[in-house]
Design a protein around this motif. Structure first.
Motif, PDB file in Angstrom:
ATOM      1  N   GLY A 159      37.949-100.355  52.286  1.00 55.25           N
ATOM      2  CA  GLY A 159      36.836-100.351  52.825  1.00 55.25           C
ATOM      3  C   GLY A 159      35.835 -99.343  52.549  1.00 55.25           C
ATOM      4  O   GLY A 159      35.198 -99.129  53.618  1.00 55.25           O
ATOM      5  N   SER A 160      35.652 -98.946  51.383  1.00 57.59           N
ATOM      6  CA  SER A 160      34.921 -97.745  50.932  1.00 57.59           C
ATOM      7  C   SER A 160      33.284 -98.256  51.211  1.00 57.59           C
ATOM      8  O   SER A 160      32.599 -97.536  51.142  1.00 57.59           O
ATOM      9  CB  SER A 160      34.910 -97.154  49.687  1.00 57.59           C
ATOM     10  N   THR A 161      33.347 -99.766  50.894  1.00 57.54           N
ATOM     11  CA  THR A 161      31.960-100.402  51.009  1.00 57.54           C
ATOM     12  C   THR A 161      31.972-101.426  52.120  1.00 57.54           C
ATOM     13  O   THR A 161      33.109-101.736  52.327  1.00 57.54           O
ATOM     14  CB  THR A 161      31.444-100.693  49.694  1.00 57.54           C
ATOM     15  N   LEU A 162      30.910-102.164  52.082  1.00 58.96           N
ATOM     16  CA  LEU A 162      31.037-103.479  52.923  1.00 58.96           C
ATOM     17  C   LEU A 162      30.758-104.506  51.991  1.00 58.96           C
ATOM     18  O   LEU A 162      30.308-105.551  52.491  1.00 58.96           O
ATOM     19  CB  LEU A 162      29.756-103.038  54.050  1.00 58.96           C
ATOM     20  N   ASP A 163      31.361-104.544  50.835  1.00 57.91           N
ATOM     21  CA  ASP A 163      31.276-105.439  50.109  1.00 57.91           C
ATOM     22  C   ASP A 163      32.835-106.096  50.024  1.00 57.91           C
ATOM     23  O   ASP A 163      33.602-105.498  49.801  1.00 57.91           O
ATOM     24  CB  ASP A 163      30.889-105.067  48.531  1.00 57.91           C
ATOM     25  N   LEU A 164      32.776-107.364  50.459  1.00 56.41           N
ATOM     26  CA  LEU A 164      33.910-107.967  50.772  1.00 56.41           C
ATOM     27  C   LEU A 164      35.038-107.920  49.541  1.00 56.41           C
ATOM     28  O   LEU A 164      36.268-107.953  49.513  1.00 56.41           O
ATOM     29  CB  LEU A 164      33.951-109.336  51.204  1.00 56.41           C
ATOM     30  N   THR A 165      34.387-108.367  48.424  1.00 56.55           N
ATOM     31  CA  THR A 165      35.278-108.409  46.985  1.00 56.55           C
ATOM     32  C   THR A 165      35.826-107.089  46.560  1.00 56.55           C
ATOM     33  O   THR A 165      36.702-107.189  46.250  1.00 56.55           O
ATOM     34  CB  THR A 165      34.505-109.128  45.948  1.00 56.55           C
ATOM     35  N   GLN A 166      34.872-106.032  46.877  1.00 58.45           N
ATOM     36  CA  GLN A 166      35.379-104.678  46.497  1.00 58.45           C
ATOM     37  C   GLN A 166      36.513-104.106  47.428  1.00 58.45           C
ATOM     38  O   GLN A 166      37.330-103.729  47.039  1.00 58.45           O
ATOM     39  CB  GLN A 166      34.117-103.525  46.464  1.00 58.45           C
ATOM     40  N   THR A 167      36.345-104.670  48.768  1.00 56.38           N
ATOM     41  CA  THR A 167      37.297-104.356  49.805  1.00 56.38           C
ATOM     42  C   THR A 167      38.870-104.947  49.394  1.00 56.38           C
ATOM     43  O   THR A 167      39.740-104.277  49.330  1.00 56.38           O
ATOM     44  CB  THR A 167      37.173-104.754  51.151  1.00 56.38           C
ATOM     45  N   CYS A 168      38.765-106.400  48.905  1.00 54.35           N
ATOM     46  CA  CYS A 168      39.882-106.741  48.525  1.00 54.35           C
ATOM     47  C   CYS A 168      40.467-106.286  47.238  1.00 54.35           C
ATOM     48  O   CYS A 168      41.771-106.044  47.051  1.00 54.35           O
ATOM     49  CB  CYS A 168      39.575-108.382  48.150  1.00 54.35           C
ATOM     50  N   ARG A 169      39.537-105.828  46.269  1.00 53.24           N
ATOM     51  CA  ARG A 169      39.975-105.392  45.132  1.00 53.24           C
ATOM     52  C   ARG A 169      41.008-103.837  45.495  1.00 53.24           C
ATOM     53  O   ARG A 169      41.818-103.632  44.931  1.00 53.24           O
ATOM     54  CB  ARG A 169      38.911-104.946  44.118  1.00 53.24           C
ATOM     55  N   GLU A 170      40.256-103.020  46.382  1.00 55.32           N
ATOM     56  CA  GLU A 170      40.938-101.891  46.867  1.00 55.32           C
ATOM     57  C   GLU A 170      42.357-102.178  47.790  1.00 55.32           C
ATOM     58  O   GLU A 170      43.392-101.416  47.497  1.00 55.32           O
ATOM     59  CB  GLU A 170      39.975-101.295  47.876  1.00 55.32           C
ATOM     60  N   VAL A 171      42.600-103.228  48.176  1.00 54.41           N
ATOM     61  CA  VAL A 171      43.795-103.664  48.877  1.00 54.41           C
ATOM     62  C   VAL A 171      44.805-103.704  47.847  1.00 54.41           C
ATOM     63  O   VAL A 171      45.917-103.038  47.904  1.00 54.41           O
ATOM     64  CB  VAL A 171      43.689-104.951  49.753  1.00 54.41           C
ATOM     65  N   VAL A 172      44.509-104.853  46.730  1.00 51.87           N
ATOM     66  CA  VAL A 172      45.632-104.832  45.851  1.00 51.87           C
ATOM     67  C   VAL A 172      45.798-103.643  44.954  1.00 51.87           C
ATOM     68  O   VAL A 172      47.031-103.480  44.314  1.00 51.87           O
ATOM     69  CB  VAL A 172      45.431-106.044  44.908  1.00 51.87           C
ATOM     70  N   ASP A 173      44.760-102.677  44.825  1.00 47.74           N
ATOM     71  CA  ASP A 173      44.834-101.590  44.156  1.00 47.74           C
ATOM     72  C   ASP A 173      45.805-100.625  44.667  1.00 47.74           C
ATOM     73  O   ASP A 173      46.700 -99.908  44.242  1.00 47.74           O
ATOM     74  CB  ASP A 173      43.589-100.980  43.905  1.00 47.74           C
TER      75      ASP A 173
END
Length: 452
Positions: free
Chosen positions: A39-53
Motif C-alpha cells: 500500500g505504498s501508493t494508491l495504485d491497485l496494481t502496484q499494491t497487488c505487486r507488493e503483496v506477492v513480493d
C-alpha cells in the motif's frame, strides 16, 4: 516479461522462509514488515505487486493475486458479497522457482478469467473462507489444467501445496490471494493459514482504499470532461486550437476550463479559468462558472466588468472555493484585444514569426475573493499573430517558478509560424514528460492573414 511478474532467486527460500514452527514474534515481525511494504501508493496494481513480493519467498514458492474485474474497471463492489462465478483478473504474480518462465506461461499476469466452481479458488470466493490443500493430487492438478487449457499447470502444481485466502473488505469478497509451495517445500499448516488471513486482511484494506481513490478520480475526470466544450466556436478571423490534460492523480484533478464565446459584430471572447481545490466539487464549480461566463458574455460587457460580475456569482455559488480566470475579447475588423485577469497567469502574444511575450494585463483578485472592479487592458493582435491562454498547471511545477515556466512556454511558442495543432501537440508532450500533478488547459488563437 511484464513488471507484474516478479522473479526471485529460489535459493533465497532457505534463508528467508518463515518456518512452520516460527514463533509468534517472528510471525508478527513478518506482518509488520508487510504492513510497511504493502500500500505504498494508491495504485491497485502496484499494491497487488507488493503483496506477492512480500509473500515470496517468505511464506510461499509462488503467489498470485486475483481481484474482481468490476472492482478494477469500475471501482465498484460486486453485486453479491460472495460469488464463485465472478470475473477476476490476476494483476501480479511472484515466483522463487527454478523454472520461472513455465510459471509465467501457466499463470500469466494480467489474465482475466472465471474459475469453475469445482476449483478450490472458486470455493474460496463462494464461501469467503480460506481453503488449505496440504497436498495437490492428480485430480486437483488436472482440474486446474483442464479449466484453462494449459497442461503445464498440472505439471507445476502436482505434489505441491495450496493456500487460497479470500480478500474481504466491507463484507465483500474482492478476490483472493493464492499461495503455492512446491513438493520440495514443507506443506502449508494451520498456522500458515492464520498468517495468510492476516496478510489478506491488510491487503484488502489497501485494495479498497485504492478502489475508492480511483473511483473518485474517474468520477471527477468524467464530470470535468463532460463540462468542457466538446466543440469550440470558431469565430471569423481566428484559427483556434486547444488541449486539456488531466492531472496524474486525484490531488490535482480540479476545475480547469476554456471556452470561445461569440459576441456581437463578429467579435469573440476567449476564456481560460481554473477553480482551485480538487476533485468532484472543484469540477462541479467549474461547470457553473463556465455557464455563468457564457451568460454574462451575452451582455457584451468589457472584460473587467464581466469578471466583476462573475466574482459575485462565484461567491454565491461556493464561498469556500475560489478560481482564477482570464477573459479576452477580440475584434477581427481592427485586431483590437481587450483583456482582464482575476488572479490568472497572463495571456501571451506571439507576433508573426517573432518571440512570445506576456501581455501587460493587471491581475486582480481571484474570483470568490474580490468585490473589486478589475482593470481592462488593451493590445493589438496583428494578422498572423497568436494569442495563448493557459492555466498555471502548464507553467508552475515542483521544480520551477511560474515565471520560469512562462519563459519556457514562450520559447515553445516563438519562432516561425507552425500549424496550431502541431504547436499544441509539442506543448502537451513537454507537459506529459514532466509528469506533473496538476491539470493543464491551453487555448491558442491565431489571427488569419487578411487578403489585400
Amino acid at each position: 516479461m511484464t513488471p507484474d511478474f516478479v522473479i526471485k532467486d529460489p535459493r533465497s527460500r532457505v534463508e528467508l522462509r518463515l518456518r512452520g514452527d516460527a514463533s509468534s514474534q517472528e510471525r508478527l515481525a513478518f506482518l509488520n514488515d508487510a504492513s510497511t511494504r504493502i500500500g505504498s501508493t494508491l495504485d491497485l496494481t502496484q499494491t497487488c505487486r507488493e503483496v506477492v513480493d512480500v509473500a515470496v519467498p517468505r511464506i510461499a514458492d509462488a503467489s498470485g493475486i486475483m481481484v474482481q474485474e468490476r472492482l478494477i474497471t469500475e471501482g465498484e463492489f460486486p453485486g453479491h458479497p460472495t460469488d464463485s462465478a465472478a470475473l477476476v483478473r490476476r494483476p501480479a504474480t511472484a515466483v522463487a522457482v527454478d523454472n520461472p518462465w513455465d510459471w509465467a506461461t501457466a499463470f500469466p499476469a494480467g489474465e482475466v478469467t472465471v474459475y469453475p466452481p469445482y476449483l478450490p479458488q472458486a470455493q474460496a470466493m463462494a464461501t469467503a473462507k480460506t481453503v488449505r490443500i496440504p497436498y495437490i493430487d492428480q485430480t486437483i492438478a488436472d482440474d486446474n489444467a483442464r479449466a484453462f487449457g494449459r497442461p503445464i499447470i498440472a505439471r507445476l502444481l502436482l505434489g505441491g501445496s495450496f493456500l487460497i485466502t479470500p480478500l474481504i473488505a466491507r463484507g465483500n469478497v474482492l478476490g483472493y490471494l493464492v499461495l503455492v509451495r512446491q513438493p520440495c517445500s514443507e506443506p502449508f499448516q494451520e498456522p500458515d493459514a492464520a498468517l495468510a488471513e492476516e496478510l489478506a486482511a491488510r491487503t484488502s484494506i489497501c485494495i479498497d482504499n485504492a478502489r475508492l481513490y480511483h473511483r473518485e478520480r474517474r468520477t471527477a475526470l468524467a464530470l470535468q470532461s463532460s463540462l468542457l466544450p466538446a466543440r469550440l466556436h470558431h469565430p471569423p478571423g481566428l484559427e483556434i486550437a486547444h488541449r486539456y490534460l488531466p492531472a496524474g492523480d486525484l490531488a490535482g484533478v480540479g476545475g480547469d476550463w476554456y471556452d470561445v464565446i461569440p459576441l456581437p459584430g463578429d467579435r469573440c471572447a476567449l476564456v481560460v479559468g481554473d477553480v482551485m481545490g480538487h476533485g468532484i466539487s472543484a469540477a462541479a464549480t467549474m461547470g457553473q462558472l463556465r455557464t455563468a461566463t457564457q451568460t454574462l458574455a451575452i451582455l457584451d460587457l468589457d472584460p473587467g466588468e464581466l469578471l466583476f460580475h462573475l466574482d459575485n456569482v462565484a461567491r454565491r455559488l461556493n464561498p469556500d472555493q475560489i478560481a482564477t480566470c482570464a477573459y479576452v475579447t477580440y475584434d477581427p475588423a481592427t485586431g483590437a484585444v481587450a483583456m482582464a485577469s482575476a488572479g490568472h497567469v497572463p495571456p501571451l502574444l506571439v507576433p508573426p514569426g517573432g518571440e512570445a511575450t506576456p501581455l501587460p494585463v493587471v491581475p486582480g483578485p481571484p474570483l470568490g475573493v474580490g468585490g473589486e472592479r478589475l482593470e481592462t487592458c488593451t493590445a493589438t493582435l496583428p494578422p498572423g499573430g497568436m494569442l495563448a491562454l493557459y492555466t498555471d498547471g502548464l507553467v508552475e511545477t515542483r521544480d520551477r517558478t511560474v515565471d520560469e515556466g512562462i519563459a519556457t512556454l514562450c520559447s515553445l511558442l516563438s519562432g516561425p509560424p507552425r500549424a496550431l495543432e502541431r504547436v499544441c501537440d509539442t506543448i502537451a508532450e513537454v507537459r506529459r514528460q514532466a509528469d506533473e500533478r496538476d491539470d493543464m488547459a491551453l487555448l491558442l488563437a491565431r489571427a488569419v492573414e487578411r487578403a489585400t
